[in-house]
Structures are given as C-alpha cells and as structure tokens.
Design a protein around this motif. Structure first.
Motif, PDB file in Angstrom:
ATOM      1  N   LEU A 111      68.760 -66.897  34.998  1.00 32.34           N
ATOM      2  CA  LEU A 111      69.565 -67.833  35.996  1.00 32.34           C
ATOM      3  C   LEU A 111      68.676 -66.536  37.494  1.00 32.34           C
ATOM      4  O   LEU A 111      68.676 -67.901  38.071  1.00 32.34           O
ATOM      5  N   GLN A 168      77.510 -69.380  34.826  1.00 33.14           N
ATOM      6  CA  GLN A 168      76.294 -69.015  35.486  1.00 33.14           C
ATOM      7  C   GLN A 168      75.790 -69.957  34.053  1.00 33.14           C
ATOM      8  O   GLN A 168      74.704 -70.587  34.042  1.00 33.14           O
ATOM      9  N   MET A 181      74.542 -60.848  37.657  1.00 33.72           N
ATOM     10  CA  MET A 181      73.960 -62.383  36.393  1.00 33.72           C
ATOM     11  C   MET A 181      73.070 -62.136  35.604  1.00 33.72           C
ATOM     12  O   MET A 181      72.692 -61.241  35.559  1.00 33.72           O
ATOM     13  N   GLN A 207      80.084 -65.105  33.513  1.00 37.73           N
ATOM     14  CA  GLN A 207      79.270 -64.642  32.708  1.00 37.73           C
ATOM     15  C   GLN A 207      78.434 -66.908  32.096  1.00 37.73           C
ATOM     16  O   GLN A 207      77.390 -67.466  31.525  1.00 37.73           O
TER      17      GLN A 207
END
Length: 621
Positions: free
Chosen positions: A465, A417, A461, A414
């Motif tokens: 993003l 990301q 996810m 994370q």
C-alpha cells in the motif's frame, strides 16, 4: 370395575360415529367403538392408552376444553388437533359430554371434518344432478338473456367484464376482457375460468379457487374490491388488474357473479419507475447533503482561510511541490509531525487543481471505530447490517470527480488497508453488502505523522500500500526547524484570531518574537495558533502577553533529540496515563483527557486499546 367398563363399551358401541370414553382422572381411554379405532389407530386397540398422547402440543387447549365441559355439562371444539397412533394429524370436531352420575368419565364424540366435507360435496353434487337439466337450462337461459339484453353495453365498456355461474364457469365475456386477456369467447365460455386466468399468484404460488375473492362472491354472497392481483393471458403473460366481483341473483336465488376488471399493468410499472426514481433522487440528495456538510465543515474550519505562510526554504519547497502535483491526478503522501499543516497542504493542492469545483472529502482514519471504518470509507447498502435502513455512499463515492484526503492513514487496520489498496489498483469499489462494482475517479491525498520507512517497519502500514500512496511525497517541516517563519505566522494568526473574536489586536513586540523563536514548539503551528489566541485574549489590546509551555523563554537553543518508535510510543502512553489521572478517568468533554491531549475522544479510546492502558495504572497514585 369390570361391570363399569362393560357398560361403557356397550354405550359407545351403539354409536355410529367415532366415540370413546375418557377417564379424566387417569388420562386413560377406557372404551371406544370400531369407528374411533379406525379413525385413530387403524383398527388397533386404543383402550388403556393415554389420551394426551393423541393431542400432543394442544394439551393445554384440551384441559381448558375439559373445564368448559365440567362447567356446562357438554361442549364442542374444532381447535384441538388430534393425531393417530401413527402420528398422522386428524382434523376433527370434538363433542364432549359428562356421563350421567359419573363426572369422572367423559364421552368424546368425534366428527372427521375432512370426511364430512367430502360427504357434503358428494351430497351437493347429487343434489345438482337430481335437479336435472331443467335447473341448468334455467340458469343458462338467465345468463343468455342477460347477455343479449346488455350485449351492446358490455361491448362498449372500456373495462373487462365477465360472468360466472355458481359452478365457476364463464357465462359471458365482453370484448374488452377478450382483448386484454387474449382469449376468445370459445376458449372461456362454459369452462372454469379460474383455472384459465386466475390460477397462480404473480410470485408463482398456486392460487386455490376456494381462496379466490371471486369464488367467495358466488359462494358466500360477498362483494369484493381488489386493488392488485394478476390475471393470466392466453400467451402465459400476467397482467396486473384491479377488479370488483359482485354476486348476482335470479328471483332472489344466488346464481353466480359478475366481475368488472381494469388492466393496471402500465400504471403499476409507472409507479415502480417513480419509486425507483424517487429512491435515486433520495440517494443523490443524501450524497449532496453529505458533500455539502463536508464542504461547510471545510469552509468553517479556520485553516481553510489560511494561506501557507512562511519564507523558509522548507515552506518554499512545499509550495513548489504543491504547484507541481496540483496539475496531475497523482496520489500524494504528506508526512510531518502533528500540527505542521498537512491538512492545509492537502487543501492547497485541491484548491488549485482541476478538481476544485468539487468538495474535498476529508476522512480522519483514526477517529472512527474499527467496525465502522469500512462502512464510512466504502459505503453500505440497506440490509447489509441490522442497523442499516437505507443505502449510504462511502467517502470514496462522495469524492468521485474530486479529492479524498485520508488523514492519519497509518491508523487504518490491515484489512481496510487491503481494500484501499484494491481501490488504488483498480479505481473501483463495492459497497458492503453489495455485489455491484462501481468505477470512481478520485485523487487520493494521504497524510500521516510517521515516515514511510518507520510506518512499514513498525507494521502499521502494508508495504505494498505504501508503494501506491507514496507516489509524490511532500514533507512538512516542524516549526522548530524554521524559526524564520514564526514572526510571519504569529502576525498572520494574530490578525485572523482578533477578527474572529472581535478583539483589538495587541502589539507584537520584538521580545515576544524572540520568546517564540526560543521555544521548541512541540505542537508546531497548531500550538502556536492556540498560544496566539490565548495571548489575544490576555493582552486586551496592549502589548502582547505570551504564556508558553514550561520550557518557554527560559529554554535557550532548543535541543533536538532523536527517539526510536518505541520511545515515542512510551512517551505517548505516559502522557495518556497522566491525562487520565488528571481527569480521574474522564476522556470526553471540555475537561476530558482527550481535550488535554488535543485529540478526538475516539482517537483517545483507540489508543487506550492500542497501548493496553488499564484503570489500575492511572488510579495507582
């Protein structure tokens, strides 16, 4: 005992310098004279005090010193640091002697070195004054004659030249020295030149005169050659110099020194520029080497030689979407099961885009350890971590002007990301350990096996993003959903494989085609490639011999099953445990569990941690 103490008191009291009697058995001061009390205790009583209290950290050195005294009868030392009762350090020379017929007691005579130096300086000053004007005039006359005789030579010289007498005062300065330093002869002659031109180091630290190599020349008769120091101009600016200082004599008497120096400021600046240029060349070389490595890897990879083969509507749609997006710089998200050709689609987009002159940089997000991910993706500067010895560009920098393919993007942590999202928003990066922001021009193509919805729902996810990645989606259909492509794919792969292995191509029969169409192909095109390669080896140029999975030809129409994300995770976890049992816990290598599952060892290790698989589970049977 009182009589002994009285005797010892009378003994040390007769001594003019600081002295005390030490009982080496009890570590006790038994007698001292007023000078010792003044030195060590500001006139307080020190009898009865442990001497080790005055030594502190140098106790071990003092014990070794006493052993020398015991062996020789007396000894001297300047290496033992003494402290007063008020914890002030005193720099002393200690002279120790064993008392006659009394080895237990040691007489310690102390010389205060700071006071000694002060008295020596006063004595030297008095000596100079006693010499009167005659000696000064003699030295002045010597330098005047030297300057007059050599004035033409001195002023013609390109190097700076000046002389100092035994007091450090300038006696002559040639024209080149005056021009380089900006001082006039009136500014320098007769004055302490160190305090004018040599008072600080380049970093701003004070440069004491007694540490100066020029000082050592006219004090200790040393010739010194210095490659890199600074002299200070009258305007306060430093110039880098190299110099030689040589003692000079008058009738074998040391009277001063001559200094010959050269301004090397420009040379040092050129050296710095050259060093910076070489560092930049090294950085560019590293970047080009890494780009070339990726390019060679892509060229050598078999998939780089394949076109997108097939006639199914799904393949036609993929080709059409590749043609559409390749003319733009939009971010692309390719989804599909493992082995469906996501990397092949990314390569096809890059090959026909305006960025095809640069290498496409591929980064498998699940194949790098978590603590190395950001270094690999964003780059790192030298010194940011203990093991980083030089600057290293990240994959984003390597892809500048080209394309970055992020495979298995849903495997990114994370935190990473978040940094990737920042890059997509701003098109800038900052290397780890750096503060400089770099603007980049990169087209990002991402791929993952999850669907966008399942990746966000499962928490793999970040939703924000996903919005930036899923600008132009391309979905790769599994092979079982496009059986009409199997004959073309099989024929194409068979030709490539036989050429690579230098084998005679076997005959692809209708029966073999039907077998392949009937098979469910859980590994998709990647599994088909492996089956074809195995068949090419087994067939030896005759009819093709297929070895399919357990479901093989016996499975009629394949049954499609819909599984939840948790069910898929359970299947993967059970498969990993089975592989570990098969290999007895071995992960890497030709016969390791990672090879059985056709994944990289780093990915397998990452999944062991993710699914919390313990040795007890695969050792239980």
């Amino acid at each position: 005992m009182a009589r002994i103490v009285e005797f010892l008191d009378s003994l040390v009291s007769a001594l003019p310098s600081p002295a005390l009697i030490l009982d080496t058995h009890s570590d006790e001061i038994v007698a001292s004279n007023p000078a010792a009390k003044k030195l060590l205790a500001a006139d307080e009583v020190i009898e009865g005090i442990a001497f080790s209290r005055l030594i502190q950290a140098d106790l071990a050195k003092f014990i070794v010193f006493l052993e020398e005294v015991d062996h020789r009868g007396e000894a001297w030392s300047r290496d033992i640091q003494l402290f007063t009762l008020h914890n002030r350090s005193v720099r002393c020379e200690i002279h120790a002697k064993i008392l006659p017929d009394d080895p237990r007691h040691v007489l310690l005579l102390m010389i205060d070195l700071d006071e000694f130096s002060r008295r020596a300086a006063l004595a030297e000053t008095a000596k100079i004054h006693r010499g009167g004007l005659e000696e000064w005039k003699h030295a002045e006359q010597f330098f005047t004659e030297l300057e007059r005789e050599n004035q033409l030579i001195l002023n013609a010289a390109g190097e700076g030249i000046y002389g100092v007498n035994a007091e450090g005062q300038a006696t002559f300065v040639n024209r080149a020295a005056r021009e380089m330093l900006g001082w006039t002869a009136e500014d320098l002659l007769g004055r302490n030149i160190h305090s004018l031109i040599h008072h600080h180091h380049l970093n701003g630290d004070v440069y004491p005169a007694h540490e100066c190599k020029i000082y050592q020349s006219f004090r200790y008769e040393q010739v010194n050659r210095i490659d890199d120091e600074v002299f200070w101009r009258k305007d306060g600016k430093p110039i880098r110099v190299e110099y030689v200082s040589t003692p000079i004599y008058d009738q074998q008497v040391l009277v001063g020194a001559v200094v010959i120096f050269r301004d090397i400021t420009e040379r040092k600046e050129n050296e710095r520029k050259l060093k910076d240029a070489l560092a930049e060349v090294a950085s560019l070389r590293d970047r080009l080497e890494q780009e070339n490595a990726y390019l060679q890897e892509a060229i050598s990879s078999e998939r780089a030689h394949h076109d997108i083969v097939g006639v199914s509507p799904a393949i036609k749609q993929v080709r059409a979407r590749i043609d559409l997006v390749s003319a733009t710089d939009s971010t692309v998200l390719i989804t599909g099961e493992t082995g469906t050709g996501k990397a092949l689609v990314a390569n096809a987009i890059h090959k026909i885009s305006n960025r095809s002159k640069r290498a496409m940089i591929q980064f498998k997000c699940g194949s790098v350890a978590a603590d190395e991910l950001e270094r690999e993706l964003f780059g790192v500067v030298r010194g940011a971590f203990a093991d980083v010895l030089r600057d290293k560009p990240g994959k984003l920098e390597l892809a500048h002007g080209g394309t970055l393919f992020l495979d298995d993007v849903s495997e990114l942590p994370q935190e990473t990301q978040g940094r990737l999202l920042q890059f997509l928003q701003t098109a800038t990066i900052t290397r780890l350990g750096d503060t400089r922001v770099k603007a980049l021009d990169v087209q990002v193509i991402a791929a993952m096996t999850d669907t966008p919805e399942s990746a966000v729902k499962s928490g793999k996810m970040r939703e924000d993003l996903m919005y930036f990645l899923n600008v132009f989606p391309i979905s790769c259909a599994p092979l079982r959903d496009r059986p009409e492509d199997i004959p073309l794919l099989a024929s194409h792969l068979l030709g490539v494989t036989c050429k690579k292995l230098n084998l005679e191509a076997p005959i692809l029969t209708e029966r073999a085609v039907q077998q392949m169409k009937a098979y469910s192909w859980p590994g998709n095109v990647r599994e088909l490639r492996n089956v074809i390669e195995r068949a090419a080896i087994l067939s030896a140029g005759g009819k093709i011999v297929l070895e399919l999975g357990a479901s093989g030809a016996s499975s009629a129409a394949p049954v499609r099953q819909i599984r939840t994300e948790d069910q898929i995770d359970d299947i993967i976890r059970d498969s990993m445990i089975a592989c570990l049992r098969e290999t007895n816990g071995k992960v890497a290598g030709a016969n390791g569990a990672a090879s059985l599952m056709n994944v990289k060892p780093t990915t397998f290790y990452s999944r062991i941690k993710r699914y919390q698989i313990t040795p007890a589970e695969w050792r239980s049977i």
